[in-house]
Motif scaffolding. Structure first.
Motif, PDB file in Angstrom:
ATOM      1  N   LYS A   1      31.372 -39.621 -36.506  1.00  0.00           N
ATOM      2  CA  LYS A   1      30.102 -39.090 -36.286  1.00  0.00           C
ATOM      3  C   LYS A   1      29.891 -37.571 -36.666  1.00  0.00           C
ATOM      4  O   LYS A   1      30.989 -37.079 -36.509  1.00  0.00           O
ATOM      5  CB  LYS A   1      29.416 -39.289 -34.720  1.00  0.00           C
ATOM      6  CG  LYS A   1      30.392 -38.468 -33.796  1.00  0.00           C
ATOM      7  CD  LYS A   1      29.793 -38.692 -32.393  1.00  0.00           C
ATOM      8  CE  LYS A   1      30.676 -37.539 -31.481  1.00  0.00           C
ATOM      9  NZ  LYS A   1      30.320 -37.802 -30.007  1.00  0.00           N
ATOM     10  N   PHE A   2      28.799 -37.032 -36.966  1.00  0.00           N
ATOM     11  CA  PHE A   2      28.723 -35.733 -37.178  1.00  0.00           C
ATOM     12  C   PHE A   2      28.112 -35.002 -35.886  1.00  0.00           C
ATOM     13  O   PHE A   2      27.298 -35.735 -35.287  1.00  0.00           O
ATOM     14  CB  PHE A   2      27.719 -35.406 -38.466  1.00  0.00           C
ATOM     15  CG  PHE A   2      28.443 -35.478 -39.676  1.00  0.00           C
ATOM     16  CD1 PHE A   2      28.816 -34.510 -40.465  1.00  0.00           C
ATOM     17  CD2 PHE A   2      28.101 -37.026 -40.332  1.00  0.00           C
ATOM     18  CE1 PHE A   2      29.425 -34.737 -41.671  1.00  0.00           C
ATOM     19  CE2 PHE A   2      28.783 -37.001 -41.639  1.00  0.00           C
ATOM     20  CZ  PHE A   2      29.224 -36.015 -42.265  1.00  0.00           C
ATOM     21  N   CYS A   3      28.636 -33.953 -35.578  1.00  0.00           N
ATOM     22  CA  CYS A   3      28.277 -33.660 -34.288  1.00  0.00           C
ATOM     23  C   CYS A   3      28.531 -31.848 -34.124  1.00  0.00           C
ATOM     24  O   CYS A   3      29.063 -31.388 -34.972  1.00  0.00           O
ATOM     25  CB  CYS A   3      29.066 -33.986 -33.188  1.00  0.00           C
ATOM     26  SG  CYS A   3      30.853 -33.875 -33.021  1.00  0.00           S
ATOM     27  N   SER A   4      28.026 -31.292 -33.178  1.00  0.00           N
ATOM     28  CA  SER A   4      28.152 -29.924 -33.034  1.00  0.00           C
ATOM     29  C   SER A   4      29.470 -29.588 -32.573  1.00  0.00           C
ATOM     30  O   SER A   4      30.285 -30.443 -32.115  1.00  0.00           O
ATOM     31  CB  SER A   4      27.192 -29.161 -32.150  1.00  0.00           C
ATOM     32  OG  SER A   4      27.443 -29.774 -30.591  1.00  0.00           O
ATOM     33  N   ALA A   5      29.958 -28.263 -32.663  1.00  0.00           N
ATOM     34  CA  ALA A   5      31.271 -27.889 -32.262  1.00  0.00           C
ATOM     35  C   ALA A   5      31.428 -28.262 -30.751  1.00  0.00           C
ATOM     36  O   ALA A   5      32.410 -28.445 -30.224  1.00  0.00           O
ATOM     37  CB  ALA A   5      31.508 -26.506 -32.557  1.00  0.00           C
TER      38      ALA A   5
ATOM     39  N   VAL B   1      40.777 -37.588 -34.387  1.00  0.00           N
ATOM     40  CA  VAL B   1      40.513 -36.566 -35.449  1.00  0.00           C
ATOM     41  C   VAL B   1      39.270 -36.101 -35.480  1.00  0.00           C
ATOM     42  O   VAL B   1      38.520 -36.305 -35.778  1.00  0.00           O
ATOM     43  CB  VAL B   1      40.996 -37.055 -36.722  1.00  0.00           C
ATOM     44  CG1 VAL B   1      41.012 -36.062 -37.811  1.00  0.00           C
ATOM     45  CG2 VAL B   1      42.433 -37.949 -36.769  1.00  0.00           C
ATOM     46  N   ILE B   2      39.250 -34.650 -35.260  1.00  0.00           N
ATOM     47  CA  ILE B   2      38.219 -33.851 -35.436  1.00  0.00           C
ATOM     48  C   ILE B   2      38.325 -32.945 -36.718  1.00  0.00           C
ATOM     49  O   ILE B   2      39.108 -32.276 -36.738  1.00  0.00           O
ATOM     50  CB  ILE B   2      38.007 -33.297 -34.192  1.00  0.00           C
ATOM     51  CG1 ILE B   2      37.833 -33.978 -32.861  1.00  0.00           C
ATOM     52  CG2 ILE B   2      36.598 -32.346 -34.320  1.00  0.00           C
ATOM     53  CD1 ILE B   2      37.767 -33.063 -31.512  1.00  0.00           C
ATOM     54  N   ALA B   3      37.284 -32.931 -37.593  1.00  0.00           N
ATOM     55  CA  ALA B   3      37.460 -32.112 -38.676  1.00  0.00           C
ATOM     56  C   ALA B   3      36.319 -31.295 -38.769  1.00  0.00           C
ATOM     57  O   ALA B   3      35.083 -31.502 -38.559  1.00  0.00           O
ATOM     58  CB  ALA B   3      37.199 -32.876 -39.755  1.00  0.00           C
ATOM     59  N   GLN B   4      36.540 -29.962 -39.258  1.00  0.00           N
ATOM     60  CA  GLN B   4      35.605 -29.108 -39.593  1.00  0.00           C
ATOM     61  C   GLN B   4      35.221 -28.659 -41.015  1.00  0.00           C
ATOM     62  O   GLN B   4      36.409 -28.818 -41.667  1.00  0.00           O
ATOM     63  CB  GLN B   4      35.865 -27.685 -38.989  1.00  0.00           C
ATOM     64  CG  GLN B   4      34.742 -26.466 -39.248  1.00  0.00           C
ATOM     65  CD  GLN B   4      35.314 -25.290 -38.694  1.00  0.00           C
ATOM     66  OE1 GLN B   4      35.567 -25.300 -37.463  1.00  0.00           O
ATOM     67  NE2 GLN B   4      35.418 -24.276 -39.510  1.00  0.00           N
ATOM     68  N   VAL B   5      34.018 -28.633 -41.595  1.00  0.00           N
ATOM     69  CA  VAL B   5      33.916 -28.320 -42.815  1.00  0.00           C
ATOM     70  C   VAL B   5      32.705 -27.692 -43.117  1.00  0.00           C
ATOM     71  O   VAL B   5      31.943 -27.537 -42.232  1.00  0.00           O
ATOM     72  CB  VAL B   5      33.463 -29.691 -43.772  1.00  0.00           C
ATOM     73  CG1 VAL B   5      34.544 -30.912 -43.553  1.00  0.00           C
ATOM     74  CG2 VAL B   5      32.220 -30.619 -43.044  1.00  0.00           C
ATOM     75  N   ARG B   6      32.668 -27.066 -44.134  1.00  0.00           N
ATOM     76  CA  ARG B   6      31.566 -26.094 -44.634  1.00  0.00           C
ATOM     77  C   ARG B   6      30.292 -26.908 -45.082  1.00  0.00           C
ATOM     78  O   ARG B   6      29.145 -26.486 -44.682  1.00  0.00           O
ATOM     79  CB  ARG B   6      31.913 -24.986 -45.754  1.00  0.00           C
ATOM     80  CG  ARG B   6      30.812 -24.064 -45.931  1.00  0.00           C
ATOM     81  CD  ARG B   6      31.530 -23.265 -47.159  1.00  0.00           C
ATOM     82  NE  ARG B   6      31.544 -23.942 -48.404  1.00  0.00           N
ATOM     83  CZ  ARG B   6      32.346 -23.834 -49.375  1.00  0.00           C
ATOM     84  NH1 ARG B   6      33.124 -22.683 -49.266  1.00  0.00           N
ATOM     85  NH2 ARG B   6      32.372 -24.476 -50.586  1.00  0.00           N
ATOM     86  N   ASP B   7      30.592 -27.849 -45.896  1.00  0.00           N
ATOM     87  CA  ASP B   7      29.331 -28.696 -46.346  1.00  0.00           C
ATOM     88  C   ASP B   7      29.330 -30.014 -46.317  1.00  0.00           C
ATOM     89  O   ASP B   7      30.308 -30.831 -46.184  1.00  0.00           O
ATOM     90  CB  ASP B   7      29.217 -28.552 -47.968  1.00  0.00           C
ATOM     91  CG  ASP B   7      29.448 -26.999 -48.403  1.00  0.00           C
ATOM     92  OD1 ASP B   7      28.528 -26.274 -47.875  1.00  0.00           O
ATOM     93  OD2 ASP B   7      30.331 -26.792 -49.188  1.00  0.00           O
TER      94      ASP B   7
ATOM     95  N   VAL C   1      32.979 -35.096 -37.094  1.00  0.00           N
ATOM     96  CA  VAL C   1      32.836 -33.869 -38.139  1.00  0.00           C
ATOM     97  C   VAL C   1      31.919 -32.934 -37.711  1.00  0.00           C
ATOM     98  O   VAL C   1      30.676 -33.214 -37.433  1.00  0.00           O
ATOM     99  CB  VAL C   1      32.310 -34.293 -39.651  1.00  0.00           C
ATOM    100  CG1 VAL C   1      32.173 -33.238 -40.503  1.00  0.00           C
ATOM    101  CG2 VAL C   1      33.272 -35.447 -40.007  1.00  0.00           C
ATOM    102  N   VAL C   2      32.212 -31.533 -37.715  1.00  0.00           N
ATOM    103  CA  VAL C   2      31.649 -30.513 -37.348  1.00  0.00           C
ATOM    104  C   VAL C   2      31.483 -29.701 -38.782  1.00  0.00           C
ATOM    105  O   VAL C   2      32.235 -29.313 -39.476  1.00  0.00           O
ATOM    106  CB  VAL C   2      32.218 -29.573 -36.193  1.00  0.00           C
ATOM    107  CG1 VAL C   2      31.388 -28.233 -36.002  1.00  0.00           C
ATOM    108  CG2 VAL C   2      32.449 -30.420 -35.084  1.00  0.00           C
TER     109      VAL C   2
END
Length: 524
Positions: free
Chosen positions: A2-6, A210-216, A238-239
């Motif tokens: 899922k895409f989510c907030s930090a 696994v939690i991933a941070q990305v720019r785009d 994903v944040v």
């Protein structure tokens, strides 16, 4: 996935979890938004608590970010890290025994993630033998609270090895550049690959998340399979942080990201000073065709010296974070490179390093003792740790340690070929180092070529310890060298004067000699 907030991602981390944070020092590849949200949640809710934190490289900028986001009593109970210099608050917690603190070689920690992913028992390596990593000395412990052993000595094929068991990962926090709707992660805007894939695999195969941070974020189908560094099947959340920077110092840089190449890389010449003198003398130990690693700090001056002398193309620079070729970045962007010919994951780079892939390494020293041991990792309450230092210094064929002869002091250089020295200072050449980061015993046993270069004296490691082979022009051997050492070194019968060109303003017309044919043959 899922895409989510930090903030929502921070809620996914349970109490008591072992959290692996991937990235590098100076904010390089650091999942900054997620780390800030985890800290904010703890300060607001008192959770997550009792975490074990695992990080391969140093992380942060020394200003409360990076691993220091976890530096709160009750939040963290144990830290296993490769480099602690950027984590000042966590160092203080370690010094006060508020956490169990361990420091292991960067390469070992990188390789442990691969072993964990494959459900293998751990890493077997000779890296760290006879240093503070060796369980017969300190076993990587940084404080009295670190009671539990994290490694042991085993005998295999008639030789002693350090066995480091895997650390099961519950949560891996990683960073990429772009994620598609299925969670596939690319890294085209990052400066290095680090351990992003092995960290994700280690967590997922341990039943973790696994939690991933990305720019785009992009629609599915816009990312080619070959550009995916972490498959979406491994990602739980994903944040997206559109403000994500390449590093704390640099917002974006296509050359450091490897997306573009500079026709000519200009490195400004260093001003004449003690750092340049030392860098020049260290550069003189390089050979044409050498594969080279330059450590953080004073060693990066060697790249500037080679550029000024027109010798940059005669060596191949490498960086432990995975770059081969190009010019390493300095300062807080250390770990990045411009015009790299290739960029591989850090674990593969350390395979090459540990197996002898480096011809010459230039690394800093803080203390050198009578046995040729070097300390860069422990100074009273301050424990910056070792990073890749042990892997690099032990794996290279030739190592040149650099530093000023004494701590602090003002030097006078008028550019005419001599140097004015401070009258006294805290000795760096001591009878016994506070902590063994590099083992002189190992080096002698393996026949490794070792030099210690300062502004006034050059030593070469011999069977009984450092041997004085050169002194600066115009200085007094007894007053300026021997009386300011904690031990009496052997003195070469052909004691030489350092080349006066090292101390002059104009270039020194350096020409690198050809590689030793025997060394080339040994590596083949």
């Amino acid at each position: 996935m899922k895409f989510c907030s930090a903030a929502e991602a921070a809620e996914l981390i349970p109490d008591g979890a072992t959290v692996m944070v991937d990235g590098s020092g100076g904010g390089v590849n650091e999942p900054t938004a997620i780390l800030a949200a985890i800290e904010a949640r703890f300060l607001d809710q008192g959770a997550p608590r009792n975490l074990s934190v695992y990080h391969v490289s140093g992380m942060g900028s020394g200003n409360g970010d990076g691993i220091d986001r976890f530096a709160h009593p009750g939040m963290t109970t144990r830290v296993i890290g490769g480099h602690w210099a950027w984590s000042r608050r966590m160092q203080e917690m370690a010094a006060d025994n508020l956490i169990q603190a361990y420091c292991l070689p960067q390469g070992t920690l990188s390789h442990l993630l691969r072993e964990a992913a494959g459900h293998r028992p751990g890493v077997i390596s000779r890296v760290g033998i006879n240093t503070f990593v060796d369980p017969r000395i300190s076993g990587g412990r940084l404080n009295a609270a670190a009671l539990d052993p994290v490694n042991e000595i085993i005998t295999l094929a008639g030789q002693e090895w350090i066995f480091t068991p895997v650390v099961p990962i519950d949560v891996a926090i990683i960073r990429g550049t772009t994620a598609d709707e299925h969670g596939n992660i690319t890294m085209e805007g990052e400066g290095l690959l680090a351990e992003i894939l092995s960290a994700a695999q280690a967590a997922k195969n341990n039943g973790g998340i696994v939690i991933a941070q990305v720019r785009d974020q992009v629609p599915f189908g816009q990312i080619t399979p070959q550009s995916v560094q972490v498959p979406g099947v491994l990602i739980d959340a994903v944040v997206v942080d559109p403000t994500q920077r390449l590093s704390h110092a640099t917002g974006e840089d296509p050359y450091l990201e490897g997306r573009e190449r500079l026709e000519n890389i200009t490195i400004d010449p260093m001003a004449l000073g003690v750092r340049k003198v030392i860098a020049r003398r260290a550069a003189a130990e390089l050979h044409s065709g050498d594969v080279v690693n330059l450590g953080f700090g004073m060693p990066d001056g060697v790249a500037a010296v080679l550029a000024e002398e027109g010798q940059s193309e005669d060596v191949v620079f490498t960086v432990e974070q995975g770059h081969v070729g190009g010019v390493p970045a300095g300062g807080t962007d250390f770990g990045l490179a411009r015009n790299a010919e290739s960029s591989i994951n850090a674990g593969a780079q350390f395979d090459w390093y540990d197996g002898g892939g480096i011809d010459t390494a230039v690394l800093s020293f803080a203390e050198v003792d009578a046995a040729g041991n070097v300390n860069v990792s422990r100074f009273g309450r301050r424990a910056p740790g070792i990073g890749g230092f042990v892997n690099i210094s032990q794996g290279t064929h030739r190592v040149v340690f650099v530093g000023t002869f004494i701590a602090k002091g003002d030097y006078e250089l008028d550019g005419t070929g001599t140097i004015g020295l401070p009258p006294t200072g805290k000795p760096k050449f001591v009878n016994k180092v506070e902590q063994i980061s590099f083992s002189g015993i190992n080096a002698v046993e393996t026949g490794q070529e070792v030099y210690f270069v300062s502004e006034r004296a050059v030593f070469k490691l011999g069977p009984e310890g450092p041997v004085l082979i050169e002194i600066a022009p115009g200085i007094d051997l007894e007053k300026d060298v021997l009386s300011q050492m904690g031990f009496t070194p052997a003195i070469a019968p052909d004691l030489r004067v350092m080349d006066p060109a090292l101390f002059r303003t104009e270039p020194m017309n350096l020409a690198l000699p050809a590689q030793d044919p025997q060394l080339v043959k040994a590596q083949a």
